[in-house]
Design an enzyme around this catalytic site. Sequence first.
Site, PDB file in Angstrom:
ATOM      1  N   GLY A  40      34.413 -59.737   1.178  1.00 39.01           N
ATOM      2  CA  GLY A  40      33.101 -60.028   1.137  1.00 39.01           C
ATOM      3  C   GLY A  40      32.783 -60.440   2.521  1.00 39.01           C
ATOM      4  O   GLY A  40      33.369 -61.167   2.873  1.00 39.01           O
ATOM      5  N   ASP A 248      43.070 -51.898  12.110  1.00 42.12           N
ATOM      6  CA  ASP A 248      42.325 -51.759  10.974  1.00 42.12           C
ATOM      7  C   ASP A 248      40.987 -52.588  11.355  1.00 42.12           C
ATOM      8  O   ASP A 248      40.925 -53.869  11.797  1.00 42.12           O
ATOM      9  CB  ASP A 248      43.045 -52.712   9.922  1.00 42.12           C
ATOM     10  CG  ASP A 248      42.286 -52.817   8.627  1.00 42.12           C
ATOM     11  OD1 ASP A 248      41.240 -52.112   8.672  1.00 42.12           O
ATOM     12  OD2 ASP A 248      42.932 -53.327   7.515  1.00 42.12           O
ATOM     13  N   GLY A 253      33.258 -56.458  12.041  1.00 41.29           N
ATOM     14  CA  GLY A 253      31.596 -56.925  12.060  1.00 41.29           C
ATOM     15  C   GLY A 253      31.631 -58.384  11.568  1.00 41.29           C
ATOM     16  O   GLY A 253      30.933 -59.136  12.108  1.00 41.29           O
ATOM     17  N   ASP A 254      32.417 -58.793  10.498  1.00 43.39           N
ATOM     18  CA  ASP A 254      32.389 -59.961   9.938  1.00 43.39           C
ATOM     19  C   ASP A 254      32.998 -61.091  11.116  1.00 43.39           C
ATOM     20  O   ASP A 254      32.582 -62.258  11.066  1.00 43.39           O
ATOM     21  CB  ASP A 254      33.045 -60.202   8.530  1.00 43.39           C
ATOM     22  CG  ASP A 254      32.369 -59.247   7.444  1.00 43.39           C
ATOM     23  OD1 ASP A 254      31.197 -59.079   7.715  1.00 43.39           O
ATOM     24  OD2 ASP A 254      32.949 -58.635   6.641  1.00 43.39           O
TER      25      ASP A 254
END
Length: 310
Positions: A40, A248, A253-254
Amino acid sequence: MKVGVSILGIFVADTAYMARRMPAIGETIIGSGFSVGPGGKGSNQAVAAARAGSPVTFISRLGRDTFGDMALRTYAEAGVTTKIVQMDDLPTGAAFIYVNDQNGENAIIVYPGAAGAIDVGDVEAARETIEASRVFVTQLEQPAAAAQRALEIARAAGVTTVFNPAPAEPFSESIYPLSDYFVPNETEAAAIVGFSLSSHDDITRAGDALLARGGKAALITLGARGVLYHTREQSVLVPAMAPGPVIDTTGAGDAFVGGFSAALARGLAPVDAVRFGCATAGIAVTRRGTAPAMPTLAEIEAFLAQSAAA
């Protein structure tokens, strides 16, 4: 005195499948790996910011289920304070993630679950938390109306605001002037401005277009090309950096947003905070998995020192 970072967003359980390629419709292929872990965008950003040295409060909803328990364990381990409503009638969200086992590129489908029910009432209930933070962050995995109200509260309280318009869902134009830092990736930026970001001139033109809509600063994340920090007075392309091979890119971006926000909350100048965010993401992409991949403050500072010396 305002301190730390508050983040409105969602948690989902990431189910990640590794393979050489995506299957075609009706096709079954054999994968090379599988994992289940916390994900998330908002949740990943909260974990990244906390591990990067900032006090963090995460505002969301979860189901009362196994995936919800996973989320709470994740926050306890990372040192994230929570302001979360647990629901009995909706499950915790989940995501399907395809990871190309040759180059780390990914494709994702997200079901928000309980967090899809986040509304303005949740934001109002978290008003004091938002107003007490130095930096507020949100995205678009929860309803846009909730994100906008939270940004309004933060702006009125003099809190620095970071808006990550991801995924590329519709949102009100009034969000732009509420955003001190408007942080799309290159795909999201291209969708917003209506042209591809193939060259450096395209990227800066996109930055100008985003500023023209009312944002104070545009930060366009460009993967291996780095991050453009663009204001009316300054335009800097901060290069990507990594201490090893990319494994990976899920959550990269998070990691950047979390590291950048933590650095802002600690008082770093914006370009230095961008560099800190790039280092955070650069370390994360050399590791497998989203939440455990987020580096600590000590790891980020060591990497930055090593990069500067080189």
